[in-house]
Design an enzyme around this catalytic site. Structure first.
Site, PDB file in Angstrom:
ATOM      1  N   SER A  59       1.977 -18.185   6.329  1.00 45.21           N
ATOM      2  CA  SER A  59       3.350 -18.612   6.682  1.00 45.21           C
ATOM      3  C   SER A  59       3.669 -18.261   8.011  1.00 45.21           C
ATOM      4  O   SER A  59       3.339 -16.827   8.411  1.00 45.21           O
ATOM      5  CB  SER A  59       4.167 -18.153   5.551  1.00 45.21           C
ATOM      6  OG  SER A  59       3.537 -18.776   4.331  1.00 45.21           O
TER       7      SER A  59
HETATM    8  N1  SAH Z   1       1.522 -16.565   1.283  1.00 39.56           N
HETATM    9  C1  SAH Z   1       0.512 -17.082   1.955  1.00 39.56           C
HETATM   10  C2  SAH Z   1       0.953 -18.617   2.561  1.00 39.56           C
HETATM   11  C3  SAH Z   1      -0.239 -19.396   2.161  1.00 39.56           C
HETATM   12  S1  SAH Z   1       0.320 -21.195   2.093  1.00 39.56           S
HETATM   13  C4  SAH Z   1       0.242 -16.472   3.343  1.00 39.56           C
HETATM   14  O1  SAH Z   1       1.117 -15.293   3.466  1.00 39.56           O
HETATM   15  O2  SAH Z   1      -0.744 -16.314   4.008  1.00 39.56           O
HETATM   16  C5  SAH Z   1      -0.016 -21.518   0.413  1.00 39.56           C
HETATM   17  C6  SAH Z   1      -1.145 -21.237  -0.336  1.00 39.56           C
HETATM   18  O3  SAH Z   1      -0.585 -21.675  -1.726  1.00 39.56           O
HETATM   19  C7  SAH Z   1      -2.376 -22.009   0.223  1.00 39.56           C
HETATM   20  O4  SAH Z   1      -3.314 -21.010   0.160  1.00 39.56           O
HETATM   21  C8  SAH Z   1      -2.682 -22.918  -1.093  1.00 39.56           C
HETATM   22  O5  SAH Z   1      -4.043 -23.091  -1.359  1.00 39.56           O
HETATM   23  C9  SAH Z   1      -1.819 -22.175  -2.406  1.00 39.56           C
HETATM   24  N2  SAH Z   1      -1.560 -23.007  -3.346  1.00 39.56           N
HETATM   25  C10 SAH Z   1      -1.056 -24.147  -3.612  1.00 39.56           C
HETATM   26  N3  SAH Z   1      -1.074 -24.760  -4.700  1.00 39.56           N
HETATM   27  C11 SAH Z   1      -1.444 -23.709  -5.694  1.00 39.56           C
HETATM   28  C12 SAH Z   1      -1.351 -23.237  -6.947  1.00 39.56           C
HETATM   29  N4  SAH Z   1      -0.996 -24.188  -7.906  1.00 39.56           N
HETATM   30  N5  SAH Z   1      -1.613 -21.979  -7.575  1.00 39.56           N
HETATM   31  C13 SAH Z   1      -1.952 -21.195  -6.508  1.00 39.56           C
HETATM   32  N6  SAH Z   1      -1.957 -21.450  -5.230  1.00 39.56           N
HETATM   33  C14 SAH Z   1      -1.580 -22.658  -4.688  1.00 39.56           C
END
Ligand code: SAH
Length: 214
Positions: A59
């Protein structure tokens, strides 16, 4: 401190209204470059989300700061981080003193995140789980706060249920391509009015309580 990181904190966060000193201090301390793929390391402090593989992103710093501020943490709380991705947000929460459980649906991202968290020194303070985060983590509930870093069509019921009384759930709600970051508070009368927040655009939360497809 690393000059690029200091610039990120001042120009992207403080100048845009992030006031929680605990969030600012944590983001000044966490080495974001360790959570970005090696080829993109030079861009780690850009004002942007960056690709991390599996069609997912780390993010934008401002959104991480917004989510962490909206959780209103004081230190020592048990926090659930849904969507581990790179592990960066989990590291910021750990740096703020939270006991962090983070859940990711893509196993290889969880594996990378675990390695990055260990390299950055947060290995002992974050537990990474693989699974559908829309269902929360009932065995570790209740949580004082829950952060969701992927867009949901609405409030996943299981996450609200796993909040402690007075606990805060912060998540982007809306259709696939534009959302508003919302804070929902658990109260004895039910969810306290989610207030309309910052417009944002996150990758979809995919699962039983989210969208059907990525
Ligand atoms: N907090 C992260 C942002 C990652 S983007 C950072 O700082 O890098 C969001 C993430 O949510 C992705 O890796 C995606 O695979 C995950 N995601 C999507 N749906 C999900 C679910 N149902 N349970 C767990 N993770 C999920």
């Amino acid at each position: 401190m690393q000059p690029e990181r200091r610039k990120m904190v001042e120009r992207q966060l403080r100048a845009r209204g992030i006031e929680d000193e605990r969030v600012l201090a944590a983001m000044a301390a966490v080495p974001r470059e360790l959570f970005v793929p090696e080829a993109l390391r030079k861009r780690a402090y850009e004002d942007a989300a960056l690709p991390i593989g599996a069609q997912q992103t780390i993010s934008q710093p401002y959104m991480v700061a917004r989510i962490c501020s909206e959780l209103r943490l004081r230190g020592g709380e048990r926090v659930l981080d849904v969507g581990t991705g790179s592990g960066y947000q989990a590291a910021v929460l750990a740096e703020m003193g939270a006991e962090v459980h983070s859940i990711e649906r893509v196993p290889e991202l969880a594996e990378h995140a675990l390695a990055a968290l260990a390299a950055a020194g947060y290995g002992g303070r974050v537990q990474v789980h693989v699974g559908d985060g829309t269902q929360g983590l009932p065995e570790e509930a209740p949580f004082a706060a829950i952060a969701v870093a992927a867009a949901a069509p609405g409030v996943p019921e299981a996450l609200y249920d796993q909040l402690a009384e007075g606990g805060r759930l912060v998540l982007p709600i809306g259709p696939r391509h534009r959302q508003l970051l919302q804070a929902v508070v658990r109260s004895p009368e039910g969810p306290a009015a989610a207030r309309a927040g910052v417009p944002c655009r996150f990758v979809p939360l995919v699962g039983a309580g989210g969208f059907q497809k990525g």
